[in-house]
Write an enzyme that holds these catalytic residues in place. Structure first.
Site, PDB file in Angstrom:
ATOM      1  N   THR A 207       0.827  -1.210   0.000  1.00  0.00           N
ATOM      2  CA  THR A 207       0.000   0.000   0.000  1.00  0.00           C
ATOM      3  C   THR A 207       0.867   1.268   0.000  1.00  0.00           C
ATOM      4  O   THR A 207       2.018   1.221   0.423  1.00  0.00           O
ATOM      5  CB  THR A 207      -0.846  -0.051   1.289  1.00  0.00           C
ATOM      6  OG1 THR A 207      -1.727  -1.146   1.163  1.00  0.00           O
ATOM      7  CG2 THR A 207      -1.620   1.204   1.561  1.00  0.00           C
ATOM      8  N   ARG A 235     -13.783  -8.138  -0.299  1.00  0.00           N
ATOM      9  CA  ARG A 235     -13.014  -7.837   0.918  1.00  0.00           C
ATOM     10  C   ARG A 235     -12.521  -6.381   0.890  1.00  0.00           C
ATOM     11  O   ARG A 235     -11.987  -5.909  -0.102  1.00  0.00           O
ATOM     12  CB  ARG A 235     -11.821  -8.792   1.008  1.00  0.00           C
ATOM     13  CG  ARG A 235     -10.920  -8.571   2.230  1.00  0.00           C
ATOM     14  CD  ARG A 235      -9.737  -7.704   1.915  1.00  0.00           C
ATOM     15  NE  ARG A 235      -8.770  -7.660   3.021  1.00  0.00           N
ATOM     16  CZ  ARG A 235      -7.741  -6.829   3.078  1.00  0.00           C
ATOM     17  NH1 ARG A 235      -7.521  -5.978   2.100  1.00  0.00           N
ATOM     18  NH2 ARG A 235      -6.911  -6.839   4.093  1.00  0.00           N
ATOM     19  N   GLY A 237     -10.069  -3.733   3.131  1.00  0.00           N
ATOM     20  CA  GLY A 237      -9.082  -3.679   4.209  1.00  0.00           C
ATOM     21  C   GLY A 237      -9.201  -2.396   5.013  1.00  0.00           C
ATOM     22  O   GLY A 237     -10.239  -1.716   4.997  1.00  0.00           O
ATOM     23  N   ASP A 238      -8.122  -2.060   5.685  1.00  0.00           N
ATOM     24  CA  ASP A 238      -8.129  -0.882   6.559  1.00  0.00           C
ATOM     25  C   ASP A 238      -7.928   0.436   5.807  1.00  0.00           C
ATOM     26  O   ASP A 238      -8.330   1.496   6.282  1.00  0.00           O
ATOM     27  CB  ASP A 238      -7.009  -1.015   7.597  1.00  0.00           C
ATOM     28  CG  ASP A 238      -5.640  -1.112   6.918  1.00  0.00           C
ATOM     29  OD1 ASP A 238      -5.495  -1.917   5.965  1.00  0.00           O
ATOM     30  OD2 ASP A 238      -4.716  -0.386   7.312  1.00  0.00           O
ATOM     31  N   THR A 258      -0.057   0.674   6.843  1.00  0.00           N
ATOM     32  CA  THR A 258       0.121  -0.384   5.848  1.00  0.00           C
ATOM     33  C   THR A 258       0.388  -1.706   6.551  1.00  0.00           C
ATOM     34  O   THR A 258       1.056  -1.734   7.587  1.00  0.00           O
ATOM     35  CB  THR A 258       1.270  -0.066   4.874  1.00  0.00           C
ATOM     36  OG1 THR A 258       1.447  -1.196   4.007  1.00  0.00           O
ATOM     37  CG2 THR A 258       2.587   0.203   5.591  1.00  0.00           C
ATOM     38  N   GLY A 259      -0.134  -2.774   5.996  1.00  0.00           N
ATOM     39  CA  GLY A 259       0.075  -4.082   6.622  1.00  0.00           C
ATOM     40  C   GLY A 259      -1.175  -4.924   6.523  1.00  0.00           C
ATOM     41  O   GLY A 259      -2.036  -4.672   5.675  1.00  0.00           O
ATOM     42  N   GLY A 261      -4.449  -5.733   6.870  1.00  0.00           N
ATOM     43  CA  GLY A 261      -5.553  -4.817   7.120  1.00  0.00           C
ATOM     44  C   GLY A 261      -6.548  -5.246   8.180  1.00  0.00           C
ATOM     45  O   GLY A 261      -7.049  -4.416   8.947  1.00  0.00           O
TER      46      GLY A 261
HETATM   47  N1  ASP Z   1      -3.417  -2.666   4.542  1.00  0.00           N
HETATM   48  C1  ASP Z   1      -3.695  -3.100   3.199  1.00  0.00           C
HETATM   49  C2  ASP Z   1      -4.927  -3.947   3.201  1.00  0.00           C
HETATM   50  O1  ASP Z   1      -5.087  -4.742   4.100  1.00  0.00           O
HETATM   51  C3  ASP Z   1      -2.573  -3.858   2.596  1.00  0.00           C
HETATM   52  C4  ASP Z   1      -1.213  -3.196   2.696  1.00  0.00           C
HETATM   53  O2  ASP Z   1      -1.021  -2.284   3.470  1.00  0.00           O
HETATM   54  O3  ASP Z   1      -0.317  -3.591   1.972  1.00  0.00           O
HETATM   55  O4  ASP Z   1      -5.696  -3.866   2.293  1.00  0.00           O
END
Ligand code: ASP
Length: 340
Positions: A207, A235, A237-238, A258-259, A261
């Site tokens: 992200t 789906r 995410g965050d 980022t991570g 989610g």
């Molecule tokens: N946080 C993002 C998600 O879960 C993915 C990412 O940060 O790479 O959609």
């Protein structure tokens, strides 16, 4: 006499102007956290990533330097990263289980606490512009799917054919993820199989995000993503969720995450960092580190965040092997980094 009066007016005007601006600004960005190991990176690829981050910093800091707002700076910064196929946002977004690209983005203004977000859009070239349109031109905060696409198109966002988002690298990542899933299913190790990040593999994350403090003391945050490789059935995410992946409040900080989610949503990550600063009087670094280094892994999640406070203090916290990241300050200090 008239000349003296004019000089007085000019002096009063200049004083009022400097009272409002202190000419200090900062822009901090990320291009995703994950298993980013130097041993798996070629010098060429590393240089490309660094250049991509630098291009984004240049675009955003140009706006801040000219007296533009933090809000405009984070939007412009994200657009550069969305247009760079190296990052998982806009062009270069990861594929869903069905082989589509479904994009999420959000933006927040720390001055007004106004925010805008889109989720699951498939044909908007720069999802961050759609998030901004939702914020500026609708009475809503978040729009999803077809409605968001229609709204974005009606409000001047560039529409592309979904094939615009195709990249061979991300397609191969999906094939890898599927292969891995079927192996796990075969070995009955299916717990969280579709989301579990395999060892030494960075294909799930990536992200992009930006946070900024402008000359007027205003904070803003923005995040954009394709989500996680192999994600399923609508789906979300965050990243497009205000308070989870993105938050900004002039009284505390601006945050972009980022991570993994699902964990960031469950922890209301971005707003919790802000709350810890507001109610527990923690510094931006302590608040972020507590959440990213302790709380997040204690649940089994991983990732990182960038945050800047109202005085220009900032942090880039992550509990993964690396996070594409960088910053630039008004005094010219600037850096892009990848590994721990
Ligand atoms: N946080 C993002 C998600 O879960 C993915 C990412 O940060 O790479 O959609």
């Amino acid at each position: 006499m008239k000349k003296f009066f004019l000089m007085l007016v000019a002096f009063a005007f200049a004083t009022a102007l400097t009272a409002q601006t202190n000419s200090k600004y900062i822009l901090v960005i990320h291009g995703g956290a994950g298993t980013i190991l130097k041993s798996q990176m070629t010098p060429e690829k590393e240089a490309l990533y660094k250049q991509g981050l630098q291009n984004a910093l240049d675009a955003g800091s140009k706006i801040l330097k000219q007296g533009g707002t933090a809000l405009d700076a984070v939007e412009a910064t994200i657009m550069v990263l969305e247009n760079d196929s190296l990052f998982n946002a806009g062009k270069g977004a990861v594929f869903t289980n069905e082989g589509k690209n479904e994009l999420d983005a959000s933006i927040m203004d720390g001055k007004t606490l106004k925010a805008g977000a889109v989720a699951g859009v498939t044909n908007i070239k720069n999802p961050i512009t759609a998030a901004r349109a939702v914020m500026d031109k609708s009475e809503h905060v978040m729009m999803a799917g077809k409605g968001a696409e229609l709204f974005a198109a009606q409000n001047g966002c560039t529409v592309v054919d979904p094939s615009y988002f195709f990249t061979t690298q991300r397609w191969n990542d999906l094939l890898d993820a599927k292969r891995e899933d079927s192996l796990k299913a075969l070995h009955k190790d299916s717990t969280k199989a579709f989301l579990k990040q395999p060892d030494n593999h960075d294909y799930k994350y990536g992200t992009v995000g930006a946070v900024a403090l402008d000359m007027y003391g205003n904070l803003a945050a923005a995040t954009s993503t394709g989500g996680m490789t192999d994600k399923r059935y609508g789906r979300i995410g965050d990243s497009p969720i205000i308070g989870a992946g993105t938050y900004a409040d002039n009284n505390t900080c601006a945050v972009s995450c980022t991570g993994w989610g699902e964990y960031f949503i469950r922890l209301s990550m971005a707003k919790t960092v802000s709350d810890r600063m507001e109610f527990a009087h923690e510094s931006v670094k302590d608040a972020a580190d507590e959440m990213i280094m302790k709380k997040l892994p204690s649940l089994g999640g991983d990732g990182g965040l960038i945050a800047v406070d109202k005085d220009g203090n900032f942090t880039m916290s992550f509990d993964t092997d690396g996070m594409y990241r960088g910053y630039i300050k008004s005094d010219g200090e600037s850096k892009v980094e990848i590994y721990k």
